[in-house]
Scaffold this motif. Structure first.
Motif, PDB file in Angstrom:
ATOM      1  N   HIS A   1       0.849  -1.184   0.000  1.00 31.14           N
ATOM      2  CA  HIS A   1       0.000   0.000   0.000  1.00 31.14           C
ATOM      3  C   HIS A   1       0.886   1.237   0.000  1.00 31.14           C
ATOM      4  N   TYR A   2       0.728   2.071  -1.012  1.00 30.88           N
ATOM      5  CA  TYR A   2       1.559   3.256  -1.125  1.00 30.88           C
ATOM      6  C   TYR A   2       0.851   4.470  -0.523  1.00 30.88           C
ATOM      7  N   LYS A   3       1.616   5.239   0.250  1.00 31.09           N
ATOM      8  CA  LYS A   3       1.058   6.422   0.904  1.00 31.09           C
ATOM      9  C   LYS A   3       1.414   7.714   0.188  1.00 31.09           C
ATOM     10  N   SER A   4       2.345   7.632  -0.754  1.00 31.00           N
ATOM     11  CA  SER A   4       2.766   8.828  -1.479  1.00 31.00           C
ATOM     12  C   SER A   4       3.461   8.437  -2.772  1.00 31.00           C
ATOM     13  N   ILE A   5       3.560   9.411  -3.695  1.00 30.14           N
ATOM     14  CA  ILE A   5       4.223   9.208  -4.986  1.00 30.14           C
ATOM     15  C   ILE A   5       5.216  10.344  -5.201  1.00 30.14           C
ATOM     16  N   PHE A   6       6.436   9.984  -5.608  1.00 30.61           N
ATOM     17  CA  PHE A   6       7.439  10.983  -5.955  1.00 30.61           C
ATOM     18  C   PHE A   6       7.843  10.750  -7.407  1.00 30.61           C
ATOM     19  N   SER A   7       7.691  11.793  -8.208  1.00 31.95           N
ATOM     20  CA  SER A   7       7.822  11.650  -9.652  1.00 31.95           C
ATOM     21  C   SER A   7       8.921  12.543 -10.215  1.00 31.95           C
ATOM     22  N   PHE A   8       9.715  11.962 -11.125  1.00 33.54           N
ATOM     23  CA  PHE A   8      10.765  12.682 -11.841  1.00 33.54           C
ATOM     24  C   PHE A   8      10.551  12.418 -13.333  1.00 33.54           C
ATOM     25  N   GLY A   9      10.917  13.362 -14.188  1.00 39.03           N
ATOM     26  CA  GLY A   9      10.752  13.094 -15.608  1.00 39.03           C
ATOM     27  C   GLY A   9      10.651  14.333 -16.457  1.00 39.03           C
ATOM     28  N   ASP A  10      10.055  14.146 -17.647  1.00 40.04           N
ATOM     29  CA  ASP A  10       9.883  15.233 -18.607  1.00 40.04           C
ATOM     30  C   ASP A  10       8.397  15.486 -18.820  1.00 40.04           C
ATOM     31  N   SER A  11       8.003  15.904 -20.035  1.00 35.76           N
ATOM     32  CA  SER A  11       6.608  16.273 -20.268  1.00 35.76           C
ATOM     33  C   SER A  11       5.643  15.108 -20.092  1.00 35.76           C
TER      34      SER A  11
ATOM     35  N   ASN B   1      -5.585   5.250  -9.152  1.00 38.74           N
ATOM     36  CA  ASN B   1      -5.680   3.822  -8.828  1.00 38.74           C
ATOM     37  C   ASN B   1      -5.186   3.508  -7.423  1.00 38.74           C
ATOM     38  N   LEU B   2      -4.274   4.330  -6.914  1.00 35.19           N
ATOM     39  CA  LEU B   2      -3.755   4.119  -5.564  1.00 35.19           C
ATOM     40  C   LEU B   2      -4.571   4.856  -4.509  1.00 35.19           C
ATOM     41  N   GLY B   3      -5.591   5.587  -4.963  1.00 31.11           N
ATOM     42  CA  GLY B   3      -6.414   6.326  -4.017  1.00 31.11           C
ATOM     43  C   GLY B   3      -5.724   7.543  -3.445  1.00 31.11           C
ATOM     44  N   LEU B   4      -4.755   8.087  -4.193  1.00 27.25           N
ATOM     45  CA  LEU B   4      -4.004   9.255  -3.750  1.00 27.25           C
ATOM     46  C   LEU B   4      -4.379  10.477  -4.580  1.00 27.25           C
ATOM     47  N   PRO B   5      -4.164  11.678  -4.062  1.00 25.50           N
ATOM     48  CA  PRO B   5      -4.427  12.882  -4.857  1.00 25.50           C
ATOM     49  C   PRO B   5      -3.450  12.978  -6.014  1.00 25.50           C
ATOM     50  N   TYR B   6      -3.802  13.758  -7.034  1.00 25.31           N
ATOM     51  CA  TYR B   6      -2.879  13.966  -8.141  1.00 25.31           C
ATOM     52  C   TYR B   6      -1.563  14.505  -7.588  1.00 25.31           C
ATOM     53  N   VAL B   7      -0.461  14.029  -8.147  1.00 28.71           N
ATOM     54  CA  VAL B   7       0.859  14.372  -7.604  1.00 28.71           C
ATOM     55  C   VAL B   7       1.152  15.846  -7.892  1.00 28.71           C
ATOM     56  N   PRO B   8       1.276  16.678  -6.863  1.00 25.07           N
ATOM     57  CA  PRO B   8       1.407  18.124  -7.087  1.00 25.07           C
ATOM     58  C   PRO B   8       2.785  18.516  -7.615  1.00 25.07           C
TER      59      PRO B   8
ATOM     60  N   HIS C   1       3.432  15.595   1.699  1.00 27.02           N
ATOM     61  CA  HIS C   1       3.548  14.308   2.391  1.00 27.02           C
ATOM     62  C   HIS C   1       2.842  13.170   1.651  1.00 27.02           C
ATOM     63  N   GLN C   2       1.992  13.503   0.679  1.00 21.85           N
ATOM     64  CA  GLN C   2       1.397  12.450  -0.134  1.00 21.85           C
ATOM     65  C   GLN C   2       2.029  12.390  -1.518  1.00 21.85           C
ATOM     66  N   GLY C   3       3.134  13.102  -1.667  1.00 21.43           N
ATOM     67  CA  GLY C   3       3.866  13.022  -2.918  1.00 21.43           C
ATOM     68  C   GLY C   3       4.250  14.371  -3.473  1.00 21.43           C
TER      69      GLY C   3
END
Length: 307
Positions: A32-42, A92-99, A109-111
């Motif tokens: 179960h994931y509590k947060s998402i951390f995203s790196f990348g381009d467009s 799908n993970l029930g988390l807010p859109y990654v800000p 704290h949620q990503g």
């Protein structure tokens, strides 16, 4: 460009409807994931690009309609008029859109999303030293993978305080590392042949690998999604820029430029081999390779399947 990003919106929808992303190896049991951390381009940017571009007085068309019109009802900072893959994952993970870190002024704290449109894998100095201006207005930004990791590390003290707390926090987070590579190649095509650009692939893959290992060893990341590149030879910008190619340069079945797609396949092959090595080295970590190449080719080869 809008046509290209409309294509990418379709890719995201196809990925959403396709079978789960292939897992190289994963521990038993769901997580179960509590947060998402995203790196990348467009392909992963949820709003950083427009803010950063504005600081350098760079025009960004995604700040105007029709971007954002399909789902958000307004330009959302995404290079798409709907959601992108990171949005679907969050849903799908029930988390807010990654800000996007450059836009959001609340809690992360949620990503947090560090991705920036036009970001490269390698630092700008790599290209300046090889006489590749690419998009000259972009490289001064230097929003490379290494820079994005530095932003993450600067934020870390605000997310957790002790080693144990950080291990627990990031151990229950999903790290989305990419897509990286396409901009490195597309910018290089300004002055280099496909064969010359092919020599950059090991450096690019090695940089992605080092970033993943850094997240695992320094920040206790335990779940990472790492996308490959799309088939550039089928993308409108490449097809337009190199429209004077000989008939033999095109795939007779798809109309795509073969050499540029072969470069993408080479990148993806090296990347998957590197991820397999990392997975063998860190057996308590889940590393997932996300295939962007296959769904695009499926859409190009069998468009009737998608309406």
């Amino acid at each position: 460009m809008f046509k290209m990003h409309t294509l990418l919106c379709a890719i995201f929808l196809i990925l959403q409807l396709s079978p789960p992303m292939p897992v190289i190896s994963s521990p038993s049991g769901a997580r179960h994931y509590k947060s998402i951390f995203s790196f990348g381009d467009s392909l992963a940017d949820t709003g950083n690009g427009p803010v950063i571009f504005e600081r350098f007085s760079i025009f960004n068309r995604v700040t105007r309609p029709p971007y954002g019109s399909t789902f958000f009802g307004r330009p959302s900072g995404r290079d798409c008029d709907d959601r992108i893959i990171i949005d679907f994952i969050a849903e799908n993970l029930g988390l807010p859109y990654v800000p996007a870190t450059q836009v959001h002024n609340g809690s992360f704290h949620q990503g947090a999303n560090f991705a920036v449109a036009a970001a490269t894998t390698l630092d700008a100095d790599f290209y300046h030293g090889r006489d590749i201006p690419g998009a000259p207005s972009m490289f001064p930004l230097n929003t490379s993978l290494g820079v994005q990791l530095e932003w993450f590390e600067s934020m870390k003290p605000y997310l957790c305080r002790t080693g144990r707390e950080c291990k627990e926090f990031f151990g229950s987070s999903l790290f989305f590392v990419g897509e990286f590579g396409v901009n490195d190649y597309h910018f290089s095509f300004q002055k280099k042949t496909v064969q010359e650009v092919r020599s950059f692939v090991p450096d690019i893959v090695a940089t992605i690998s080092m970033a993943i290992e850094r997240l695992i060893t320094k920040h206790a990341a335990r779940s990472l999604v790492v996308p490959g590149v799309i088939p550039s030879g089928c993308s409108p910008p490449i097809l337009t820029k190199f429209a004077d190619g000989s008939p033999a340069a095109y795939d007779s079945k798809t109309g795509c430029l073969k050499a540029y797609n072969e470069l993408g396949m080479h990148h993806n092959s090296l990347l998957q081999a590197e991820l397999a090595k990392l997975q063998a080295k860190y057996r308590n970590v889940k590393i997932i390779y996300a295939d962007y190449f296959g769904p695009v080719m499926d859409m190009v080869e069998s468009p009737h399947k998608f309406g």
